[in-house]
Design an enzyme around this catalytic site. Structure first.
Site, PDB file in Angstrom:
ATOM      1  N   SER A  33       0.831  -1.199   0.000  1.00  0.00           N
ATOM      2  CA  SER A  33       0.000   0.000   0.000  1.00  0.00           C
ATOM      3  C   SER A  33       0.873   1.259   0.000  1.00  0.00           C
ATOM      4  O   SER A  33       1.827   1.348  -0.770  1.00  0.00           O
ATOM      5  CB  SER A  33      -0.942  -0.035   1.219  1.00  0.00           C
ATOM      6  OG  SER A  33      -1.929   0.970   1.117  1.00  0.00           O
ATOM      7  N   HIS A  59      -7.279  -5.176  -2.436  1.00  0.00           N
ATOM      8  CA  HIS A  59      -6.088  -4.526  -1.876  1.00  0.00           C
ATOM      9  C   HIS A  59      -5.460  -5.362  -0.761  1.00  0.00           C
ATOM     10  O   HIS A  59      -4.279  -5.183  -0.448  1.00  0.00           O
ATOM     11  CB  HIS A  59      -6.464  -3.147  -1.341  1.00  0.00           C
ATOM     12  CG  HIS A  59      -5.294  -2.315  -0.917  1.00  0.00           C
ATOM     13  ND1 HIS A  59      -4.285  -1.951  -1.782  1.00  0.00           N
ATOM     14  CD2 HIS A  59      -4.944  -1.791   0.293  1.00  0.00           C
ATOM     15  CE1 HIS A  59      -3.384  -1.230  -1.139  1.00  0.00           C
ATOM     16  NE2 HIS A  59      -3.760  -1.123   0.119  1.00  0.00           N
ATOM     17  N   ASP A  73      -7.441  -4.089  -7.641  1.00  0.00           N
ATOM     18  CA  ASP A  73      -7.050  -3.201  -6.532  1.00  0.00           C
ATOM     19  C   ASP A  73      -7.168  -1.728  -6.948  1.00  0.00           C
ATOM     20  O   ASP A  73      -6.572  -1.282  -7.920  1.00  0.00           O
ATOM     21  CB  ASP A  73      -5.608  -3.522  -6.121  1.00  0.00           C
ATOM     22  CG  ASP A  73      -5.171  -2.739  -4.892  1.00  0.00           C
ATOM     23  OD1 ASP A  73      -5.982  -1.978  -4.329  1.00  0.00           O
ATOM     24  OD2 ASP A  73      -4.003  -2.911  -4.495  1.00  0.00           O
TER      25      ASP A  73
END
Length: 629
Positions: free
Chosen positions: A136, A311, A198
């Site tokens: 991330s 994600h 994602d």
């Protein structure tokens, strides 16, 4: 004429298969998960067998998600005390290298401990490779850390290898940032793993201003899911606002893939290689345009729920990839094409997961075809360029003949001043000026091909090219300087070195400096003057020194006069060192050259200055600041 060369195989899945067959992905993700659990606002390191892993978790970054600076870019010149891209400055008029303001700010909070950790690791002679990874927003931090480390290792000429692997990382910088990484030949040091749906790697294609609250919610939910075990099995609660965010990002991605006039400008650009993963396999893409199109095609096949939940599924994808590539796929769906390239293309589309979506797969095929190498290989380009170099040698030889002719003239002005004054208006002088432009085009093309990765990565250190570029610079740049000052360009743009020097000369300076750094020191003194002055900017320095001398005559501010004299004396010392070491050509010392004239003017001004000190009352106009004729 050399025909185009293309790979007979589709390699995007072959590269992905190779990466998945190594422990790099699984080890990197394991460390990212560990970092999220044990160091949610720091990083963890682990080493063994000469390989060191550094992992950054996906952390909440409130500063980056606020409405005011979600898409704010800031200039990116250096990290700590290390310049990142300073060796290759942008061309005049191009946008500067810039990165996401919030992510750069987050990186600054971990930079000091990271640098200290790396310096300790590098002090260990067993360290051969460093893998920096992050999930991330932690992936963006990992990328910036890798850039600092690559810059530092280049500065100290270390052989330690660096690889950065990110999972679901947002985009980081603008187009100049992406191009700068290509020019430094660091793109191969970055592998960005992006899952099929994602949303995080795609968010910065959109101005998220109306959805700041929803974005903050997602960041907090993802953070809890990574750090609190109970959250991992929960689905993201999809509200109408999150559905709108998904649709908005999808529309912005679609706009970003459009080409031609009226297409949407892309503020953030991908860099490095992208490993797109799905439950069916993976494909590897390194073309920036193809990366954006693949991001859109895969994202559009998803839903609001899958785009937010994907994600957190990188661990599942990595595990599946490791198992899938232990055995060969049975066959390509449908009819097997005759061409190995077409067969590979079918297999790559299948691995992307788009073949099972009942969608038109032709856009995906066209996207993957963009990554196919077209034209001669870098090695072939270098061979062709070497032939072209031999063809431009006569242009250089004619300029050498012109220099020899100038040195023999009775007015004793020399090479630089004759070309500047254009007293030698003749067919020879006009031919020399044409050759100057032809050589400039040739060398600019060499640099552009190198920066487009169309030449082997080591061209800039090959003796043939380093020596040829250095000889060209020493021979031709004095003519460029003469043209610059002869036309009075310095009166509008400023002096040559800072405002007029072409980028190619700065690049050739670095090539030569790098070569000299690898050579043993030579203490032998020259016995004769050089054929070419070893400082190609010497005449530009003379022109600046002439202006300082003129300014001394008219300046009334004593502090400014002192500064001018300091500059004059520094240049005088520098020039004398070059002359004493015989690092100038004889045209510098020609009786009527700009340098010889400057030396005479300096001598006269010093004599006048001495008389002023001895007889101040006879020189009141001088003391009052009047101009001395």
């Amino acid at each position: 004429m050399v025909s185009d060369q293309v790979s007979p195989f589709e390699t995007s899945e072959m590269v992905a298969a190779f990466v998945a067959s190594t422990p790099l992905l699984s080890e990197s993700w394991r460390l990212c998960t560990s970092a999220a659990a044990t160091a949610p606002r720091n990083f963890v390191t682990e080493g063994g067998g000469g390989v060191v892993y550094v992992a950054f978790p996906g952390v909440e970054m409130v500063a980056a998600s606020t409405e005011s600076n979600w898409r704010k870019l800031v200039a990116f010149d250096s990290i700590g005390d290390v310049a990142v891209f300073s060796a290759r400055r942008n061309k005049e008029g191009h946008e500067p290298v810039m990165v996401h303001a919030g992510m750069l700010n987050l990186f600054s909070t971990v930079f000091d401990p990271f640098r200290n950790q790396m310096l300790t690791m590098l002090g260990n002679t067993n360290t051969k490779s460093i893998v920096i990874t992050g999930h991330s927003i932690g992936g963006a931090t990992a990328s910036l850390c890798a850039l600092w480390l690559l810059s530092y290792l280049h500065h100290i000429s270390s052989s330690v290898s660096v690889l950065c692997i990110t999972f679901g990382s947002p985009l980081l910088g603008n187009g100049s940032f992406s191009r700068a990484i290509l020019r430094e030949r660091w793109a191969g040091n970055f592998c960005h793993v992006v899952s099929k749906h994602d949303i995080m790697p795609r968010l910065l294609f959109a101005p998220i201003t109306p959805y700041t609250a929803q974005l903050n919610f997602l960041l907090q939910f993802w953070q809890l899911s990574m750090t609190v075990p109970g959250f991992r099995n929960l689905a993201v609660p999809i509200s109408d606002q999150l559905k709108e965010l998904f649709n908005f990002v999808n529309r912005c991605l679609d706009a970003a893939t459009q080409e031609g006039e009226g297409s949407a400008p892309v503020l953030f650009h991908p860099f490095g290689s992208y490993l797109f993963v799905s439950s069916e396999g993976a494909v590897c893409v390194d073309s920036s345009t193809a990366v954006i199109k693949m991001m859109h095609l895969m994202f559009a096949s998803g839903s609001p729920a899958s785009s937010f939940e994907d994600h957190l599924k990188y661990g599942d994808y990595v595990k599946k990839l490791s198992l899938q590539f232990l055995h060969q796929k049975d066959s390509v769906q449908g009819n097997i094409p005759d061409s190995s390239y077409e067969a590979g293309l079918e297999l790559a589309v299948q691995s992307s997961g788009l073949a099972n979506q009942e969608l038109d797969i032709e856009p995906a095929k066209e996207c993957l075809k963009m990554t196919r190498r077209m034209g001669p290989s870098p090695t072939m380009n270098a061979a062709i360029l070497a032939i072209t170099l031999s063809k431009v040698v006569p242009y250089r030889a004619e300029i050498q003949c012109y220099k020899a002719w100038c040195d023999q003239q009775v007015d004793q002005m020399g090479y630089y001043d004759l070309f500047k004054s254009r007293r030698s208006i003749s067919k020879m002088a006009m031919k020399v000026n044409m050759n100057r432009h032809k050589l400039a085009r040739f060398w600019n093309n060499v640099i552009e091909m190198l920066e487009r990765n169309e030449l082997p990565h080591d061209v800039a250190v090959r003796e043939k090219w380093v020596n040829a570029s250095q000889f060209y610079k020493l021979l031709v740049e004095p003519l460029d300087i003469a043209e610059y000052y002869g036309k009075g360009t310095h009166t509008t743009k400023g002096h040559y070195i800072e405002h007029g020097r072409e980028r190619r000369y700065k690049i050739f300076d670095r090539w030569w400096k790098d070569k000299m750094a690898t050579m043993e020191e030579n203490n032998e003194r020259r016995s004769t003057f050089a054929s070419l002055t070893q400082d190609s900017c010497f005449w530009a320095r003379v022109e600046e020194a002439r202006e300082w001398l003129n300014s001394v005559r008219s300046e009334i501010d004593t502090s400014k006069v002192a500064l001018l004299w300091d500059n004059i004396e520094k240049f005088e010392k520098y020039a004398m060192e070059l002359i004493d070491n015989k690092e100038v050509s004889q045209d510098v010392l020609a009786r009527n050259s700009s340098y010889s004239t400057w030396v005479e003017d300096l001598r006269g001004l010093r004599e006048l200055k001495a008389k002023v000190k001895r007889f101040p009352h006879d020189f009141n106009p001088f003391l009052d600041g009047e101009v001395i004729p």
